[in-house]
Write a protein that holds these residues in place. Structure first.
Motif, PDB file in Angstrom:
ATOM      1  N   LYS A 103       0.785  -1.015  -0.015  1.00 48.36           N
ATOM      2  CA  LYS A 103      -0.118   0.012   0.005  1.00 48.36           C
ATOM      3  C   LYS A 103       0.886   1.196   0.040  1.00 48.36           C
ATOM      4  O   LYS A 103       1.651   1.443   0.835  1.00 48.36           O
ATOM      5  CB  LYS A 103      -0.952  -0.153   1.034  1.00 48.36           C
ATOM      6  CG  LYS A 103      -1.950  -1.357   1.078  1.00 48.36           C
ATOM      7  CD  LYS A 103      -3.005  -1.209   2.241  1.00 48.36           C
ATOM      8  CE  LYS A 103      -2.157  -1.382   3.601  1.00 48.36           C
ATOM      9  NZ  LYS A 103      -3.250  -1.803   4.711  1.00 48.36           N
TER      10      LYS A 103
ATOM     11  N   ASP B 122      -1.449  -1.421  -4.323  1.00 47.42           N
ATOM     12  CA  ASP B 122      -2.812  -0.619  -3.871  1.00 47.42           C
ATOM     13  C   ASP B 122      -2.378   0.848  -3.607  1.00 47.42           C
ATOM     14  O   ASP B 122      -1.399   1.116  -2.584  1.00 47.42           O
ATOM     15  CB  ASP B 122      -3.298  -1.488  -2.706  1.00 47.42           C
ATOM     16  CG  ASP B 122      -4.693  -0.578  -2.094  1.00 47.42           C
ATOM     17  OD1 ASP B 122      -5.105   0.249  -2.884  1.00 47.42           O
ATOM     18  OD2 ASP B 122      -5.185  -1.003  -1.010  1.00 47.42           O
TER      19      ASP B 122
ATOM     20  N   PRO C 223      -1.077   3.257   4.868  1.00 43.97           N
ATOM     21  CA  PRO C 223      -0.046   2.890   3.764  1.00 43.97           C
ATOM     22  C   PRO C 223       1.181   2.031   4.345  1.00 43.97           C
ATOM     23  O   PRO C 223       1.558   2.317   5.671  1.00 43.97           O
ATOM     24  CB  PRO C 223       0.571   4.190   3.387  1.00 43.97           C
ATOM     25  CG  PRO C 223       0.219   5.158   4.250  1.00 43.97           C
ATOM     26  CD  PRO C 223      -0.977   4.559   5.045  1.00 43.97           C
TER      27      PRO C 223
END
Length: 316
Positions: free
Chosen positions: A5, A35, A56
């Motif tokens: 992420k 992502d 993240p």
């Protein structure tokens, strides 16, 4: 394997001469193991994470100098326990900005296009540095199979102070039959109408493809600039200055490009105009090189792999 992420701070769109950053973002979205969230303005990082409802693995600021200039500052980065990275494009500019941002925000990785220049300007960040050379969108830069009616093409800035070799080429060959020169359109936003009248995007790529040979240089700073990649991707023979860094990228004299100096560029240009078979063979090898090593898709994957390796292994 779970997706990595990434919170990616960047300008919303490059609606001017530089589009490679947009292509890079599009390529990242297509990667199956990523992502990614794009965020186009500054603010407090904790508030941004709450707004996005996103946790993240890595926070990244793309093109730091211009993001801060046009999108605003990001506060609180030093207060979040998430690895962070930036990219810095014009290494000869705003060194103090890089130093202060890295120090104040506990930046872990610094990405840059130019390896040797980075190591010269910022040797103290050797462990943080990640080399991310330029790349080419091969859906724009490719062999359009246009008839090559231009013998020699020079396109772009040619100021004596920064590009002495280009300047010398222009002065010496400017009036030679078959030589064509187009000036740099400038790093400004274009309207659709303005763009249609300039050598930008497809029109730029087609003009390169229309040339048998293209001149450029890597400036007094020896940056492996984007033109090197774009010209090879267009199946046009590149006559240009060289360096160790360019050779390491595959731009090898007599194999994928022709290395030139102030004293021999005219002689070599005339030779390769006469020797079509050699010219086409080297151009084709350059064309193959870009597709094997320097596409936007390849570079996007390399970028993500470097982040993953850092998250797994720290500074290794």
């Amino acid at each position: 394997m779970s997706k990595i992420k990434i919170l990616f701070f960047c300008m919303e769109r490059y609606d001017y001469y530089l589009r490679s950053d947009d292509y890079f973002k599009q390529a990242l979205i297509r990667l199956p193991n990523v992502d990614i969230r794009y965020y186009y303005r500054g603010g407090d990082i904790k508030e941004i994470l709450v707004t996005l409802q996103f946790s993240p693995d890595f926070i990244y600021v793309h093109d730091l100098e211009y993001f801060l200039l046009y999108c605003g500052s990001i506060t609180g980065l030093n207060k979040v326990n998430v690895p962070k990275g930036i990219s810095f494009h014009d290494l000869h500019r705003k060194a103090n900005l890089l130093h202060s941002f890295v120090r104040e925000n506990n930046i872990n990785l610094i990405f840059a296009h130019y390896r040797d220049a980075f190591q010269t300007f910022f040797p103290e960040y050797k462990k943080k540095f990640r080399w991310l050379p330029h790349h080419v969108n091969t859906s724009v830069f490719y062999d359009y199979k246009i008839e090559k009616k231009i013998d020699y093409l020079l396109l772009g800035a040619k100021k004596q102070k920064f590009y002495p070799l280009r300047n010398e080429i222009y002065k010496k060959m400017g009036k030679m039959q078959g030589f064509v020169c187009h000036h740099h359109p400038g790093y400004v936003s274009f309207t659709p109408k303005e763009e249609s009248e300039m050598f930008v995007e497809d029109k730029y790529a087609m003009e390169i493809n229309r040339a048998k040979m293209f001149f450029t240089c890597d400036s007094i700073l020896h940056y492996p600039i984007k033109k090197y990649f774009e010209v090879l991707a267009s199946n046009t023979l590149l006559l240009a200055s060289s360096s160790t860094e360019l050779r390491d990228l595959g731009f090898i004299d007599g194999e994928t490009i022709i290395k030139i100096k102030p004293k021999n560029f005219e002689e070599k240009a005339i030779y390769y105009l006469k020797n079509e078979v050699e010219r086409k063979k080297i151009a084709q090898c350059g064309y193959n090189l870009v597709r094997a090593r320097h596409t936007t898709e390849i570079r996007a994957k390399e970028y993500v792999d470097m982040i993953i390796n850092y998250l797994k292994n720290g500074s290794m």
